[in-house]
Write an enzyme that holds these catalytic residues in place. Sequence first.
Site, PDB file in Angstrom:
ATOM      1  N   LEU A   1       1.024  -1.518   0.218  1.00  0.00           N
ATOM      2  CA  LEU A   1      -0.134  -0.156   0.077  1.00  0.00           C
ATOM      3  C   LEU A   1       0.991   1.449   0.313  1.00  0.00           C
ATOM      4  O   LEU A   1       0.958   2.196   0.454  1.00  0.00           O
ATOM      5  CB  LEU A   1      -1.333  -0.021   1.396  1.00  0.00           C
ATOM      6  CG  LEU A   1      -2.423  -0.953   1.056  1.00  0.00           C
ATOM      7  CD1 LEU A   1      -3.068  -1.008   2.521  1.00  0.00           C
ATOM      8  CD2 LEU A   1      -3.374  -0.715   0.308  1.00  0.00           C
TER       9      LEU A   1
ATOM     10  N   GLY B   1       2.573   5.740  -4.561  1.00  0.00           N
ATOM     11  CA  GLY B   1       4.241   6.545  -5.498  1.00  0.00           C
ATOM     12  C   GLY B   1       3.463   6.588  -7.310  1.00  0.00           C
ATOM     13  O   GLY B   1       2.457   6.424  -7.354  1.00  0.00           O
TER      14      GLY B   1
ATOM     15  N   GLY C   1       5.930  -1.219 -11.120  1.00  0.00           N
ATOM     16  CA  GLY C   1       6.737  -1.684 -12.792  1.00  0.00           C
ATOM     17  C   GLY C   1       7.315  -2.640 -12.569  1.00  0.00           C
ATOM     18  O   GLY C   1       7.006  -3.539 -12.160  1.00  0.00           O
TER      19      GLY C   1
ATOM     20  N   CYS D   1       7.090  -8.077 -13.919  1.00  0.00           N
ATOM     21  CA  CYS D   1       6.073  -9.165 -13.991  1.00  0.00           C
ATOM     22  C   CYS D   1       4.672  -8.820 -13.317  1.00  0.00           C
ATOM     23  O   CYS D   1       3.445  -9.349 -14.089  1.00  0.00           O
ATOM     24  CB  CYS D   1       6.534  -9.750 -11.899  1.00  0.00           C
ATOM     25  SG  CYS D   1       7.969 -11.039 -12.509  1.00  0.00           S
TER      26      CYS D   1
ATOM     27  N   ARG E   1      13.148  -2.930 -16.242  1.00  0.00           N
ATOM     28  CA  ARG E   1      11.563  -2.919 -17.367  1.00  0.00           C
ATOM     29  C   ARG E   1      10.179  -2.615 -17.049  1.00  0.00           C
ATOM     30  O   ARG E   1      10.598  -3.015 -16.299  1.00  0.00           O
ATOM     31  CB  ARG E   1      11.771  -5.356 -17.741  1.00  0.00           C
ATOM     32  CG  ARG E   1      12.673  -5.564 -18.263  1.00  0.00           C
ATOM     33  CD  ARG E   1      12.323  -6.854 -18.251  1.00  0.00           C
ATOM     34  NE  ARG E   1      12.938  -7.344 -17.119  1.00  0.00           N
ATOM     35  CZ  ARG E   1      12.817  -8.578 -16.860  1.00  0.00           C
ATOM     36  NH1 ARG E   1      12.710  -9.303 -17.815  1.00  0.00           N
ATOM     37  NH2 ARG E   1      13.784  -9.019 -15.880  1.00  0.00           N
TER      38      ARG E   1
HETATM   39  C1  UGA Z   1       6.524  -9.181  -7.869  1.00  0.00           C
HETATM   40  C2  UGA Z   1       6.083 -10.053  -6.185  1.00  0.00           C
HETATM   41  O1  UGA Z   1       6.011  -9.582  -5.691  1.00  0.00           O
HETATM   42  C3  UGA Z   1       6.234 -11.467  -6.196  1.00  0.00           C
HETATM   43  O2  UGA Z   1       5.887 -12.181  -5.479  1.00  0.00           O
HETATM   44  C4  UGA Z   1       6.504 -12.308  -7.987  1.00  0.00           C
HETATM   45  O3  UGA Z   1       7.919 -13.473  -7.715  1.00  0.00           O
HETATM   46  C5  UGA Z   1       7.573 -11.104  -8.893  1.00  0.00           C
HETATM   47  O4  UGA Z   1       7.100  -9.971  -8.914  1.00  0.00           O
HETATM   48  C6  UGA Z   1       6.637 -12.730  -9.877  1.00  0.00           C
HETATM   49  O5  UGA Z   1       6.076 -12.655 -10.238  1.00  0.00           O
HETATM   50  O6  UGA Z   1       8.147 -13.256 -10.158  1.00  0.00           O
HETATM   51  P1  UGA Z   1       8.717  -8.065  -7.888  1.00  0.00           P
HETATM   52  O7  UGA Z   1       8.050  -7.690  -8.985  1.00  0.00           O
HETATM   53  O8  UGA Z   1       9.957  -8.529  -8.151  1.00  0.00           O
HETATM   54  O9  UGA Z   1       7.975  -8.342  -7.667  1.00  0.00           O
HETATM   55  O10 UGA Z   1       8.802  -6.605  -6.906  1.00  0.00           O
HETATM   56  P2  UGA Z   1       7.350  -6.298  -5.666  1.00  0.00           P
HETATM   57  O11 UGA Z   1       8.117  -5.917  -4.843  1.00  0.00           O
HETATM   58  O12 UGA Z   1       6.425  -7.044  -6.194  1.00  0.00           O
HETATM   59  O13 UGA Z   1       7.455  -4.477  -6.736  1.00  0.00           O
HETATM   60  C7  UGA Z   1       6.485  -4.376  -8.234  1.00  0.00           C
HETATM   61  C8  UGA Z   1       6.281  -3.139  -8.781  1.00  0.00           C
HETATM   62  O14 UGA Z   1       5.414  -2.892  -7.508  1.00  0.00           O
HETATM   63  C9  UGA Z   1       8.009  -2.130  -7.955  1.00  0.00           C
HETATM   64  O15 UGA Z   1       8.013  -1.285  -9.142  1.00  0.00           O
HETATM   65  C10 UGA Z   1       7.337  -1.527  -6.101  1.00  0.00           C
HETATM   66  O16 UGA Z   1       7.971   0.187  -6.434  1.00  0.00           O
HETATM   67  C11 UGA Z   1       6.006  -1.171  -6.982  1.00  0.00           C
HETATM   68  N1  UGA Z   1       5.255  -1.958  -5.604  1.00  0.00           N
HETATM   69  C12 UGA Z   1       5.578  -2.085  -4.547  1.00  0.00           C
HETATM   70  C13 UGA Z   1       4.313   0.036  -5.550  1.00  0.00           C
HETATM   71  O17 UGA Z   1       4.681   0.898  -5.966  1.00  0.00           O
HETATM   72  N2  UGA Z   1       4.328   0.255  -4.059  1.00  0.00           N
HETATM   73  C14 UGA Z   1       3.837  -1.400  -3.253  1.00  0.00           C
HETATM   74  O18 UGA Z   1       3.350  -0.238  -1.785  1.00  0.00           O
HETATM   75  C15 UGA Z   1       5.003  -1.723  -3.550  1.00  0.00           C
END
Ligand code: UGA
Length: 429
Positions: free
Chosen positions: A255, A258, A262, A265, A331
């Site tokens: 939550l 921002g 990206g 995944c 990406r």
């Molecule tokens: C995501 C999932 O969190 C993993 O559980 C999954 O294994 C992975 O995809 C996958 O399918 O391989 P990832 O994309 O590496 O992992 O990174 P995240 O930490 O989930 O962040 C994704 C995006 O969401 C980032 O751009 C991050 O800045 C954004 N985000 C994340 C937010 O804007 N707010 C948040 O509260 C959390």
Amino acid sequence: MKIAIVGTGYVGTALSCGFAKKNHEVVCSDLDKDKIREINNGNLPFFEKDLGNFIKDSVSKGLLRGTTSTVDAVEGADVIFLAVDTPVGKDGEINLESIKEASKDIAKGLENNKSYSVVAVKSTVTPKTTEEVIIPVLEQSGKTLGEEIGVCVNPEFLREGTALNDFLNPDRIVIGELDQKSGDKLEQVYRDFDAPIMRTGLREAELIKCASNSLLATKISFINEIGNLCKKIDIDIYDIVDGVAMDSRIERSFLNSGAGFGGSCFPKDVRALIKNIKDKGEDASILEEVVNTNDRQKTRIVDQLDQEINISDSTVAILGLSFKPGTDDIRNSPAIDIISELKNKGARVKAYDPEAMANMRKEHGSIEYVKNYREALNNCDAALIVTDWPEFNKIDRGDLKSMNNPLIIEGRKLEYDIPDKSRKGITWP
Ligand code: UGA
């Protein structure tokens, strides 16, 4: 156990290091000779916090090696993880070419295997892909399904930037199984893990992964929608989230409002699930709006900058290029779209990222890249923070003095100490 990992992309390499750290004997395969050479030299083919040390250690202990031949990797393996990429086109269609080719190579390797082995699908695919696409190819090995080969879907939930820790300490391990024998064998790989194991069917495991990523993406778009309201009425979305998340039915994570999500995944997996739902004649409007909201959110910071300065005649510093901290992966990073928008509006862009500049150069070759955030801030008319790298918390009042105009707009929440009048948040005052 002997483990083969087919595909040394992000997940495949992280798994290879992780399973080797758990003292399994791992052979990973990839068609890309350069990646395999790097791995055999004990180097990661990309930047990932903490993983670099483990790969060196695993290779030197003989627990991990790479090969360009999947047939070679599969030989004698108890479990073969399929971890190749599953790119998604603009229409949400998953391109299964790598999956099919890798499955063919696995089938060839299985022909020589004397004992029972299990193929476990790690790549993210929509429900029924394993049954309809992967299993028929594996059967070309001539081995009997269920007797000589087993099949599982074993989705991976690790995040870039915290890969090793997430791999070693998962919330749960999902094992979708063709039959009990397949699931029992795969479960042995995880015998040292302290996590609940859920055993289920193949298509159920596939959908658990798609639904998990899509729900996390939904949380982000939802909170950004509320955040955009907060910005309009001059309150801080993070205060709202603190209050909302005190309800034990609502979980605080994902939550953070921002500049949107990206990575390799969420954007891909949500689109693939939308297509899958619509192909079955059902409505996917919530997920469609998750994507639309995110697309708008990524460049919202440029609209905010437009209200502050004359962009067409300005120099703008971009701090952070990777889609999140701890990785050099760009990406679907919001920074790509933000830089495009700024260029279209005639700005000069100076960019800095501790790890991702080489990758961004391939996307945006014409902007200026500098060695640290101080150089980026020097003589610029505004700075946009796009990735919350911890080092940006060190920005101080002295750094502001080097700017032509001391204005930082934050696309990610930071904890630095600079005067309020010099900082603005994307969804906070
Ligand atoms: C995501 C999932 O969190 C993993 O559980 C999954 O294994 C992975 O995809 C996958 O399918 O391989 P990832 O994309 O590496 O992992 O990174 P995240 O930490 O989930 O962040 C994704 C995006 O969401 C980032 O751009 C991050 O800045 C954004 N985000 C994340 C937010 O804007 N707010 C948040 O509260 C959390």
